[in-house]
Scaffold this motif. Sequence first.
Motif, PDB file in Angstrom:
ATOM      1  N   HIS A 178      19.240  67.336  57.529  1.00 20.81           N
ATOM      2  CA  HIS A 178      20.148  67.344  58.774  1.00 20.81           C
ATOM      3  C   HIS A 178      19.558  66.307  59.900  1.00 20.81           C
ATOM      4  O   HIS A 178      20.188  65.697  60.475  1.00 20.81           O
TER       5      HIS A 178
ATOM      6  N   ARG B  43      20.319  62.593  58.526  1.00 18.91           N
ATOM      7  CA  ARG B  43      21.566  62.601  59.095  1.00 18.91           C
ATOM      8  C   ARG B  43      22.063  62.336  60.552  1.00 18.91           C
ATOM      9  O   ARG B  43      22.797  61.492  60.842  1.00 18.91           O
ATOM     10  N   LEU B  44      21.279  63.098  61.343  1.00 20.18           N
ATOM     11  CA  LEU B  44      21.480  62.549  62.857  1.00 20.18           C
ATOM     12  C   LEU B  44      21.084  61.388  63.016  1.00 20.18           C
ATOM     13  O   LEU B  44      21.499  60.616  63.637  1.00 20.18           O
TER      14      LEU B  44
ATOM     15  N   GLU C  10      23.582  58.615  61.912  1.00 19.72           N
ATOM     16  CA  GLU C  10      24.690  58.861  62.459  1.00 19.72           C
ATOM     17  C   GLU C  10      24.573  58.075  63.810  1.00 19.72           C
ATOM     18  O   GLU C  10      25.313  57.221  64.385  1.00 19.72           O
TER      19      GLU C  10
ATOM     20  N   ASN D 243      27.683  68.166  62.428  1.00 15.35           N
ATOM     21  CA  ASN D 243      26.525  68.172  61.815  1.00 15.35           C
ATOM     22  C   ASN D 243      25.855  69.615  61.458  1.00 15.35           C
ATOM     23  O   ASN D 243      25.326  69.814  60.340  1.00 15.35           O
TER      24      ASN D 243
ATOM     25  N   THR E 242      25.003  71.634  58.004  1.00 13.34           N
ATOM     26  CA  THR E 242      23.899  72.073  57.473  1.00 13.34           C
ATOM     27  C   THR E 242      23.509  73.560  57.524  1.00 13.34           C
ATOM     28  O   THR E 242      22.971  74.007  56.568  1.00 13.34           O
TER      29      THR E 242
END
Length: 505
Positions: A161, A164-165, A168, A180, A184
């Motif tokens: 998570h 990914r943040l 992005e 998101n 998760t």
Amino acid sequence: MELTVDLLILISSLVFLRLWWRHWSKTGGGPKNLPPGPPGWPLVGNLFQIILQRRPFIFVVRDLRAKYGPIFTLQMGQRTMIIVTDSALIHEALVQRGPTFASRPRDSPIRLVFSMGKCAINSAEYGPLWRALRRNFVSELVSPARIRQCGWIRKWAVQNHMKRLADESFRNNVVHVMRNTRLTVCSILICLCFGARIPEEKILEIESVLKEVMMMTTPKLSDFLPVLGVVLRKQMKEAKELRRKQVRARRGFVERGEKVDGLEMVSPVGAAYMDSLIGLRPGNRGPLGEEEIVTLVSEVISAGTDTSATSIEWALLHVVQDQSIQERMYKEIVDRVGKNGAVNEDDVEEMPYLTAVVKETFRRHPPSHFLLSHAVAAEGAAVELGGYGVPAGVHVEFYTAWVTEDPAMWKEPGEFRPERFLEGGDGADVDLTGTRGVLKMMPFGAGRRICPAWSLGVLHVKLLLARMVHGFRWLPDPTSPPDPTETFAFTVVMKNPLKAVILPR
């Protein structure tokens, strides 16, 4: 002359029906002694009166509460609904007299398709089947031992998570919070259920099907007026096709030995929720079939994903809007684990301000304004609540959002103030389960039918929120400012999903 007589008879009949219905609506038919409520129309009751208002049902309920009191009746087509809005009455029904109000009313035909005739923890009638399913769920998914055993799943998912943040943010300069967070939480629950890590594209596919199911099972006109057979037949056809799609999406997971593309089995046999369902004989019946296992697993993923993800998004809205809240959270986290430490599950249980932010989010933005429908379990004569009769089979709807908005229970209830849950605050003694003291909020229900996974849901919200604030500073997106306007889907969500700018700490 004959036409005039026929017309007179027709008018007289309509007047009689109107007077009779007005009397029935107010008195509940006399002996039933139903709570008061607005006069309705013949055959359809209050259904079209409410539909024609063209506004969310909760606003209608608030107006009716002001006029008819804390408990009142609505006749919605062929469905009788008793609305309960008062904290003391809700506590009496769900906690003090829990077994009496612990059942569920009759489901619509479409909902029965997806629950396999109420073979699910949320929808099962109060009795042996429900007890067996719930007991298995608690021991195999949310017991302290199982939560500790599966801690690595949350660690893996939260690490993904955070990465990914960051990715992005690097690509787009902003992050979409709900998208998101849903991904998760859903990945955590899928791994808990199946004991497998699967690719994100497969998670999104499962999530999409579950969203379709939730929208298909929301209340529809034919639920209140079953006489609309043509409409219902079309909806049933669509529901059964979606159900087949739902089963196909899970078929590869039902047997543990089956090979599935992209599937990485990572839990030992016996540690996944699905393992406990295979061979389970709940209540006075045989083992569960494939579709019943699909139902129970889907129930965990869909209910847990939406409520947790929605709560995290609402909490981050206030974190973004009020930097003082964010800085106080960050300081508490750093004091516990340091700037470069990793926040774990034990840590978040020792953070009182983080807990206060989460509780205030549940109070100010409860996942739903109503609990799932309840019904009196006993057959025969109506039981009494608030001086009125509640017959078996009637839909008893607990409007819990009013409890969190009641100025008699909360100081400035419209304000977001986490401090109220610290020592000396008006929420310091609040129990989320509603079993101790005055019932002031119930984000997960209360009594016998309280959400059995409430503690797991709170853990996921705390852990993700702490890691996100520890890892990044959260700022408003200047091109899309935070908007607290609500809309109503499966949960109460933001009309315009939250976007934010994040800066590495």
